[in-house]
Write a protein that holds these residues in place. Structure first.
Motif, PDB file in Angstrom:
ATOM      1  N   THR A  27      47.068  12.616-157.826  1.00 30.70           N
ATOM      2  CA  THR A  27      45.761  12.998-157.285  1.00 30.70           C
ATOM      3  C   THR A  27      45.859  14.407-156.696  1.00 30.70           C
ATOM      4  OG1 THR A  27      46.328  11.884-155.221  1.00 30.70           O
ATOM      5  CG2 THR A  27      44.993  10.631-156.809  1.00 30.70           C
ATOM      6  N   GLU A  81      43.927  16.830-156.553  1.00 34.86           N
ATOM      7  CA  GLU A  81      42.725  17.336-155.892  1.00 34.86           C
ATOM      8  C   GLU A  81      42.499  16.715-154.512  1.00 34.86           C
ATOM      9  OE1 GLU A  81      41.545  13.700-158.229  1.00 34.86           O
ATOM     10  OE2 GLU A  81      43.004  15.289-158.417  1.00 34.86           O
ATOM     11  N   GLU A 104      42.737  15.790-150.658  1.00 36.29           N
ATOM     12  CA  GLU A 104      43.015  16.560-149.444  1.00 36.29           C
ATOM     13  C   GLU A 104      42.883  15.658-148.223  1.00 36.29           C
ATOM     14  OE1 GLU A 104      44.169  19.554-149.456  1.00 36.29           O
ATOM     15  OE2 GLU A 104      43.887  19.914-151.594  1.00 36.29           O
ATOM     16  N   ASP A 139      40.241  12.675-147.485  1.00 35.31           N
ATOM     17  CA  ASP A 139      39.828  11.958-148.693  1.00 35.31           C
ATOM     18  C   ASP A 139      40.380  10.544-148.677  1.00 35.31           C
ATOM     19  OD1 ASP A 139      38.519  14.175-149.723  1.00 35.31           O
ATOM     20  OD2 ASP A 139      40.182  14.759-151.038  1.00 35.31           O
TER      21      ASP A 139
END
Length: 81
Positions: free
Chosen positions: A36, A38, A40, A43
């Motif tokens: 994953t 992406e 941060e 999240d």
């Protein structure tokens, strides 16, 4: 039984492979974030055997945690000590 447990990312470490700490309804564990990239801090991710495998929205994470809370010790059993 193996479950994908939703949790919220609380830290992302500057390490290789990419990893961080995920909070599972108050229980924090280190998690690999390679799958994953992406994701941060803040999240929500689904974690299976120590790997975050998908991003999910906060509403879906809350619904899934509600179901898991109904099963005695589901989160602690799946995540281990």
């Amino acid at each position: 039984m193996c479950l994908g447990i939703p949790g919220r990312i609380v830290t992302v470490d500057d390490t290789e492979p990419r990893s961080g700490t995920v909070d599972f309804d108050g229980l924090r564990r280190p998690v690999c974030l390679v799958y994953t990239p992406e994701a941060e801090v803040g999240d929500h991710v689904i974690v299976h055997v120590g790997f975050a495998i998908a991003l999910v929205d906060e509403e879906e994470a809350a619904r899934t945690l509600a179901v898991l809370r109904a099963m005695p010790d589901a989160i602690e059993t799946e995540l281990g000590p």
